[in-house]
Scaffold this motif. Structure first.
Motif, PDB file in Angstrom:
ATOM      1  N   GLU A  32      11.930  12.800  -3.962  1.00  0.00           N
ATOM      2  CA  GLU A  32      12.494  13.176  -5.034  1.00  0.00           C
ATOM      3  C   GLU A  32      10.704  13.898  -4.445  1.00  0.00           C
ATOM      4  O   GLU A  32      11.341  14.969  -5.824  1.00  0.00           O
ATOM      5  N   SER A  33      10.027  13.967  -4.240  1.00  0.00           N
ATOM      6  CA  SER A  33       8.861  14.931  -4.149  1.00  0.00           C
ATOM      7  C   SER A  33       8.188  14.989  -2.646  1.00  0.00           C
ATOM      8  O   SER A  33       8.190  13.683  -2.250  1.00  0.00           O
ATOM      9  N   VAL A  34       7.302  15.206  -2.785  1.00  0.00           N
ATOM     10  CA  VAL A  34       6.315  15.975  -0.821  1.00  0.00           C
ATOM     11  C   VAL A  34       6.058  16.096  -1.458  1.00  0.00           C
ATOM     12  O   VAL A  34       5.097  17.479  -2.193  1.00  0.00           O
ATOM     13  N   ASP A  35       4.194  16.451  -1.205  1.00  0.00           N
ATOM     14  CA  ASP A  35       2.705  16.993  -1.554  1.00  0.00           C
ATOM     15  C   ASP A  35       1.785  16.042   0.004  1.00  0.00           C
ATOM     16  O   ASP A  35       1.676  14.998  -0.200  1.00  0.00           O
ATOM     17  N   THR A  36       0.254  17.029  -0.256  1.00  0.00           N
ATOM     18  CA  THR A  36      -0.599  16.925   0.516  1.00  0.00           C
ATOM     19  C   THR A  36      -0.911  15.607   0.030  1.00  0.00           C
ATOM     20  O   THR A  36      -0.991  15.799  -1.890  1.00  0.00           O
ATOM     21  N   PHE A  37      -1.274  14.529   0.406  1.00  0.00           N
ATOM     22  CA  PHE A  37      -2.384  14.065   0.084  1.00  0.00           C
ATOM     23  C   PHE A  37      -3.729  13.246   0.781  1.00  0.00           C
ATOM     24  O   PHE A  37      -2.602  13.046   1.703  1.00  0.00           O
ATOM     25  N   TYR A  38      -4.684  13.247   0.491  1.00  0.00           N
ATOM     26  CA  TYR A  38      -5.721  11.908   1.705  1.00  0.00           C
ATOM     27  C   TYR A  38      -5.826  10.565   0.777  1.00  0.00           C
ATOM     28  O   TYR A  38      -6.489  10.501  -0.366  1.00  0.00           O
ATOM     29  N   PRO A  39      -6.264   9.869   1.217  1.00  0.00           N
ATOM     30  CA  PRO A  39      -5.801   8.686   0.710  1.00  0.00           C
ATOM     31  C   PRO A  39      -7.910   8.140   0.476  1.00  0.00           C
ATOM     32  O   PRO A  39      -8.268   9.152   1.643  1.00  0.00           O
ATOM     33  N   SER A  40      -7.932   7.010  -0.896  1.00  0.00           N
ATOM     34  CA  SER A  40      -9.683   7.817  -0.873  1.00  0.00           C
ATOM     35  C   SER A  40     -10.136   6.792  -0.280  1.00  0.00           C
ATOM     36  O   SER A  40      -9.643   6.017   0.325  1.00  0.00           O
ATOM     37  N   PRO A  41     -11.347   6.745   0.453  1.00  0.00           N
ATOM     38  CA  PRO A  41     -12.038   5.553   1.640  1.00  0.00           C
ATOM     39  C   PRO A  41     -11.381   4.200   0.663  1.00  0.00           C
ATOM     40  O   PRO A  41     -11.658   3.037   1.386  1.00  0.00           O
ATOM     41  N   GLY A  42     -11.670   4.098  -1.216  1.00  0.00           N
ATOM     42  CA  GLY A  42     -12.428   3.282  -1.631  1.00  0.00           C
ATOM     43  C   GLY A  42     -10.126   3.035  -1.917  1.00  0.00           C
ATOM     44  O   GLY A  42     -10.215   1.503  -2.462  1.00  0.00           O
ATOM     45  N   ALA A  43      -9.488   2.911  -1.292  1.00  0.00           N
ATOM     46  CA  ALA A  43      -8.252   2.127  -1.311  1.00  0.00           C
ATOM     47  C   ALA A  43      -8.251   1.204  -0.737  1.00  0.00           C
ATOM     48  O   ALA A  43      -8.205   0.815  -0.229  1.00  0.00           O
ATOM     49  N   LEU A  44      -7.468   0.159  -1.807  1.00  0.00           N
ATOM     50  CA  LEU A  44      -7.324  -1.332  -1.656  1.00  0.00           C
ATOM     51  C   LEU A  44      -6.566  -1.425  -0.229  1.00  0.00           C
ATOM     52  O   LEU A  44      -5.250  -1.538  -0.407  1.00  0.00           O
ATOM     53  N   ARG A  45      -6.976  -2.232   0.382  1.00  0.00           N
ATOM     54  CA  ARG A  45      -5.589  -2.447   1.622  1.00  0.00           C
ATOM     55  C   ARG A  45      -5.086  -3.714   1.122  1.00  0.00           C
ATOM     56  O   ARG A  45      -5.670  -4.898   1.253  1.00  0.00           O
TER      57      ARG A  45
ATOM     58  N   TYR B  89       1.545   2.176  -1.989  1.00  0.00           N
ATOM     59  CA  TYR B  89       2.119   3.403  -1.001  1.00  0.00           C
ATOM     60  C   TYR B  89       2.121   2.262   0.161  1.00  0.00           C
ATOM     61  O   TYR B  89       1.026   1.522   0.148  1.00  0.00           O
ATOM     62  N   PHE B  90       2.248   2.774   1.185  1.00  0.00           N
ATOM     63  CA  PHE B  90       3.377   2.154   2.173  1.00  0.00           C
ATOM     64  C   PHE B  90       2.238   3.233   3.385  1.00  0.00           C
ATOM     65  O   PHE B  90       2.733   3.636   3.442  1.00  0.00           O
ATOM     66  N   GLY B  91       1.304   2.960   3.813  1.00  0.00           N
ATOM     67  CA  GLY B  91       1.300   3.493   5.145  1.00  0.00           C
ATOM     68  C   GLY B  91       1.465   3.999   6.247  1.00  0.00           C
ATOM     69  O   GLY B  91       1.647   2.952   6.718  1.00  0.00           O
ATOM     70  N   TYR B  92       1.323   5.254   6.687  1.00  0.00           N
ATOM     71  CA  TYR B  92       1.457   4.727   8.484  1.00  0.00           C
ATOM     72  C   TYR B  92       0.612   5.905   8.652  1.00  0.00           C
ATOM     73  O   TYR B  92       1.368   7.258   9.322  1.00  0.00           O
ATOM     74  N   TYR B  93      -0.367   6.160   8.464  1.00  0.00           N
ATOM     75  CA  TYR B  93      -1.295   7.500   9.084  1.00  0.00           C
ATOM     76  C   TYR B  93      -2.474   7.120   9.799  1.00  0.00           C
ATOM     77  O   TYR B  93      -2.639   6.092   9.680  1.00  0.00           O
ATOM     78  N   ALA B  94      -3.076   7.995  10.731  1.00  0.00           N
ATOM     79  CA  ALA B  94      -4.099   7.834  11.393  1.00  0.00           C
ATOM     80  C   ALA B  94      -4.924   8.642  10.721  1.00  0.00           C
ATOM     81  O   ALA B  94      -6.358   8.355  10.759  1.00  0.00           O
ATOM     82  N   ALA B  95      -4.863  10.042  10.557  1.00  0.00           N
ATOM     83  CA  ALA B  95      -6.133  10.278  10.333  1.00  0.00           C
ATOM     84  C   ALA B  95      -5.560  11.106   8.191  1.00  0.00           C
ATOM     85  O   ALA B  95      -5.189  11.525   8.190  1.00  0.00           O
ATOM     86  N   ARG B  96      -6.525  10.670   7.399  1.00  0.00           N
ATOM     87  CA  ARG B  96      -6.914  10.781   6.220  1.00  0.00           C
ATOM     88  C   ARG B  96      -6.806  12.391   5.823  1.00  0.00           C
ATOM     89  O   ARG B  96      -6.112  12.859   4.663  1.00  0.00           O
ATOM     90  N   SER B  97      -7.576  12.790   6.762  1.00  0.00           N
ATOM     91  CA  SER B  97      -7.219  14.440   6.230  1.00  0.00           C
ATOM     92  C   SER B  97      -6.129  15.041   6.908  1.00  0.00           C
ATOM     93  O   SER B  97      -6.073  17.055   6.327  1.00  0.00           O
ATOM     94  N   GLN B  98      -5.431  14.515   7.379  1.00  0.00           N
ATOM     95  CA  GLN B  98      -4.052  15.214   7.864  1.00  0.00           C
ATOM     96  C   GLN B  98      -2.537  14.694   7.138  1.00  0.00           C
ATOM     97  O   GLN B  98      -1.603  14.860   7.980  1.00  0.00           O
ATOM     98  N   SER B  99      -3.097  14.144   6.449  1.00  0.00           N
ATOM     99  CA  SER B  99      -1.552  12.908   5.055  1.00  0.00           C
ATOM    100  C   SER B  99      -0.803  14.157   4.246  1.00  0.00           C
ATOM    101  O   SER B  99      -1.747  15.230   3.487  1.00  0.00           O
ATOM    102  N   PHE B 100      -0.133  13.082   3.779  1.00  0.00           N
ATOM    103  CA  PHE B 100       1.368  14.085   2.798  1.00  0.00           C
ATOM    104  C   PHE B 100       1.738  12.591   2.504  1.00  0.00           C
ATOM    105  O   PHE B 100       1.310  11.622   2.841  1.00  0.00           O
ATOM    106  N   CYS B 101       1.998  12.188   1.001  1.00  0.00           N
ATOM    107  CA  CYS B 101       2.913  11.490   0.177  1.00  0.00           C
ATOM    108  C   CYS B 101       4.485  11.714   0.524  1.00  0.00           C
ATOM    109  O   CYS B 101       4.942  12.479  -0.140  1.00  0.00           O
ATOM    110  N   ILE B 102       5.236  11.127   0.299  1.00  0.00           N
ATOM    111  CA  ILE B 102       6.321  10.943   0.429  1.00  0.00           C
ATOM    112  C   ILE B 102       6.819  10.681  -0.647  1.00  0.00           C
ATOM    113  O   ILE B 102       6.825   9.064  -0.743  1.00  0.00           O
ATOM    114  N   LYS B 103       7.488  10.706  -2.021  1.00  0.00           N
ATOM    115  CA  LYS B 103       7.970   9.306  -2.903  1.00  0.00           C
ATOM    116  C   LYS B 103       9.196   9.545  -3.086  1.00  0.00           C
ATOM    117  O   LYS B 103       9.796  10.549  -3.057  1.00  0.00           O
TER     118      LYS B 103
END
Length: 118
Positions: free
Chosen positions: A43-56, A78-92
């Motif tokens: 549906e959409s895609v955009d850059t996204f920086y997961p917050s450090p306070g996100a609950l796992r 969301y389901f995450g597959y990331y190594a660096a928060r600063s290099q993340s994007f979100c696919i909805k």
């Protein structure tokens, strides 16, 4: 036994790389094969920086990367597959599932995916 199970789970979900072509976006994982997102399902895609306070909710908080189910105050679950928060994007996806993914040159990746969604 717990260490062995955690290591196997890490190797199963561990994101290795992300590629995109004219048909889909693929997350290459070590043991479980590729996770594929067809453009027709996105549906959409955009850059996204997961917050450090996100609950796992379930998954890894850094062991073989960040992977698993997370809940963030900004986008929800969301389901995450990331190594660096600063290099993340979100696919909805159209079914309302969300995936946060990271890769080098994530801004160019988002632009490429957006161009293929049109």
């Amino acid at each position: 036994i717990i260490t062995a199970l955690a290591t196997l789970a890490g190797l199963y979900y561990c994101p290795v790389s992300v590629t995109a072509d004219s048909k889909s976006v693929k997350i290459h994982r070590l043991l479980s094969g590729d996770k594929t997102f067809n453009y027709s399902d996105i549906e959409s895609v955009d850059t996204f920086y997961p917050s450090p306070g996100a609950l796992r909710l379930c998954g890894s908080g850094g062991f073989f990367g960040y992977w698993g189910y997370f809940s963030d105050i900004i986008i929800g679950q969301y389901f995450g597959y990331y190594a660096a928060r600063s290099q993340s994007f979100c696919i909805k996806l159209k079914n309302n599932r969300q995936y946060v993914i990271s890769c080098d040159n994530h801004i160019e990746m988002v632009k490429f995916i957006m161009n293929n969604l049109k």
